[in-house]
Design a protein around this motif. Structure first.
Motif, PDB file in Angstrom:
ATOM      1  N   ASP A  34      -3.537   4.290  -0.740  1.00  0.00           N
ATOM      2  CA  ASP A  34      -2.097   4.531  -0.754  1.00  0.00           C
ATOM      3  C   ASP A  34      -1.447   4.034   0.529  1.00  0.00           C
ATOM      4  O   ASP A  34      -0.416   3.353   0.501  1.00  0.00           O
ATOM      5  CB  ASP A  34      -1.803   6.025  -0.927  1.00  0.00           C
ATOM      6  N   ALA A  35      -2.058   4.356   1.661  1.00  0.00           N
ATOM      7  CA  ALA A  35      -1.473   4.002   2.956  1.00  0.00           C
ATOM      8  C   ALA A  35      -1.353   2.486   3.116  1.00  0.00           C
ATOM      9  O   ALA A  35      -0.307   1.971   3.529  1.00  0.00           O
ATOM     10  CB  ALA A  35      -2.308   4.596   4.091  1.00  0.00           C
ATOM     11  N   GLN A  36      -2.413   1.754   2.777  1.00  0.00           N
ATOM     12  CA  GLN A  36      -2.370   0.300   2.971  1.00  0.00           C
ATOM     13  C   GLN A  36      -1.412  -0.348   1.983  1.00  0.00           C
ATOM     14  O   GLN A  36      -0.717  -1.310   2.329  1.00  0.00           O
ATOM     15  CB  GLN A  36      -3.776  -0.296   2.857  1.00  0.00           C
ATOM     16  N   ALA A  37      -1.318   0.177   0.759  1.00  0.00           N
ATOM     17  CA  ALA A  37      -0.400  -0.404  -0.223  1.00  0.00           C
ATOM     18  C   ALA A  37       1.058  -0.128   0.153  1.00  0.00           C
ATOM     19  O   ALA A  37       1.915  -1.017   0.023  1.00  0.00           O
ATOM     20  CB  ALA A  37      -0.697   0.155  -1.610  1.00  0.00           C
ATOM     21  N   LEU A  38       1.357   1.081   0.610  1.00  0.00           N
ATOM     22  CA  LEU A  38       2.723   1.408   0.999  1.00  0.00           C
ATOM     23  C   LEU A  38       3.138   0.604   2.227  1.00  0.00           C
ATOM     24  O   LEU A  38       4.286   0.138   2.308  1.00  0.00           O
ATOM     25  CB  LEU A  38       2.848   2.909   1.278  1.00  0.00           C
ATOM     26  N   PHE A  39       2.221   0.412   3.168  1.00  0.00           N
ATOM     27  CA  PHE A  39       2.558  -0.382   4.346  1.00  0.00           C
ATOM     28  C   PHE A  39       2.779  -1.843   3.969  1.00  0.00           C
ATOM     29  O   PHE A  39       3.759  -2.472   4.397  1.00  0.00           O
ATOM     30  CB  PHE A  39       1.448  -0.279   5.392  1.00  0.00           C
ATOM     31  N   ALA A  40       1.859  -2.402   3.160  1.00  0.00           N
ATOM     32  CA  ALA A  40       1.983  -3.804   2.766  1.00  0.00           C
ATOM     33  C   ALA A  40       3.245  -4.038   1.944  1.00  0.00           C
ATOM     34  O   ALA A  40       3.981  -5.010   2.169  1.00  0.00           O
ATOM     35  CB  ALA A  40       0.742  -4.239   1.986  1.00  0.00           C
ATOM     36  N   GLY A  41       3.510  -3.148   0.980  1.00  0.00           N
ATOM     37  CA  GLY A  41       4.701  -3.300   0.152  1.00  0.00           C
ATOM     38  C   GLY A  41       5.976  -3.224   0.964  1.00  0.00           C
ATOM     39  O   GLY A  41       6.907  -4.029   0.780  1.00  0.00           O
ATOM     40  N   THR A  42       6.037  -2.267   1.880  1.00  0.00           N
ATOM     41  CA  THR A  42       7.224  -2.117   2.728  1.00  0.00           C
ATOM     42  C   THR A  42       7.377  -3.312   3.663  1.00  0.00           C
ATOM     43  O   THR A  42       8.495  -3.773   3.920  1.00  0.00           O
ATOM     44  CB  THR A  42       7.133  -0.820   3.540  1.00  0.00           C
ATOM     45  N   LEU A  43       6.266  -3.834   4.155  1.00  0.00           N
ATOM     46  CA  LEU A  43       6.316  -5.006   5.028  1.00  0.00           C
ATOM     47  C   LEU A  43       6.862  -6.218   4.271  1.00  0.00           C
ATOM     48  O   LEU A  43       7.681  -6.979   4.808  1.00  0.00           O
ATOM     49  CB  LEU A  43       4.923  -5.305   5.572  1.00  0.00           C
ATOM     50  N   PHE A  44       6.437  -6.411   3.019  1.00  0.00           N
ATOM     51  CA  PHE A  44       6.958  -7.515   2.210  1.00  0.00           C
ATOM     52  C   PHE A  44       8.471  -7.393   2.035  1.00  0.00           C
ATOM     53  O   PHE A  44       9.206  -8.375   2.141  1.00  0.00           O
ATOM     54  CB  PHE A  44       6.276  -7.531   0.842  1.00  0.00           C
TER      55      PHE A  44
END
Length: 222
Positions: A34-44
């Motif tokens: 969850d943490a890596q997906a939320l960070f990556a998605g928000t970064l995009f």
């Protein structure tokens, strides 16, 4: 008795006795996933908004409202985006649940922080609005898809779109596209027509991407 005749009495799709069964229960995401997906998605998404800001484009939903206020007042987009989304958390809490709301709050806060940070770490000397619209739309769609598949969003219209998909089976991409285009058309009062046209193109690219990639029942992760 041949192997084919031994199973001929089975119903179509049934497994022979002793065969391993397939679990229909979806695999849940762990905290790290969850943490890596939320960070990556928000970064995009933050990268897409940086491109839009550089090219003078807009986006729909609460981000679009925040952009309009940013252009009109000169206040930072990050602070405005965080404040504009505050009223939507009650709707998310009552309709989408605690987990979704907390993850959404974290994603919105992170996006606000990243948009404040980006001007200090990345600059683009030249950017054509058409390229910004296409690339930004794809980045937005990808980021929102990451968030949606991990039970989060970036607030505002995305909350409404995901609720409509979950409650009524409507495509989140279609709902998001309709809301975004409505906000962008309203921007004609304050933004030049050419920039609005490019912004509508970005919304269409994002909406079609989500329409194709985020369909009800296709993704079983939790």
């Amino acid at each position: 008795m041949t192997p084919s005749s031994s199973t001929s009495h089975l119903a179509p799709g049934a497994l022979p006795t002793g065969s391993p069964t397939l679990s229909s229960a979806p695999l849940r995401h762990g905290a790290f996933e969850d943490a890596q997906a939320l960070f990556a998605g928000t970064l995009f998404v933050a990268m897409a908004l940086m491109l839009f800001n550089q090219a003078g484009l807009l986006i729909g939903g609460t981000a679009g409202i925040s952009f309009l206020l940013h252009y009109a007042t000169g206040l930072s987009f990050g602070k405005l985006f965080f404040v504009v989304n505050l009223p939507f958390y009650w709707f998310a809490w009552t309709r989408m649940g605690r987990e979704f709301t907390l993850k959404t709050f974290g994603s919105v806060a992170l996006l606000s922080l990243l948009t404040e940070l980006f001007p200090h770490v990345m600059r683009v000397d030249y950017l054509h609005p058409l390229f910004a619209a296409v690339l930004g739309g794809l980045l937005l769609g990808t980021g929102c898809l990451f968030l949606a598949r991990h039970k989060s969003s970036l607030g505002g219209a995305t909350i409404v779109a995901l609720h409509a998909q979950q409650r009524y089976g409507l495509s989140a991409g279609k709902v998001q596209l309709a809301i975004d285009c409505s906000v962008l058309l309203a921007a004609l009062w304050v933004v030049p027509l050419e920039r609005v046209a490019y912004s509508v193109l970005a919304a269409v690219v994002m909406g079609v991407f989500l329409w194709i990639s985020h369909r009800p029942g296709r993704y079983a992760g939790g």
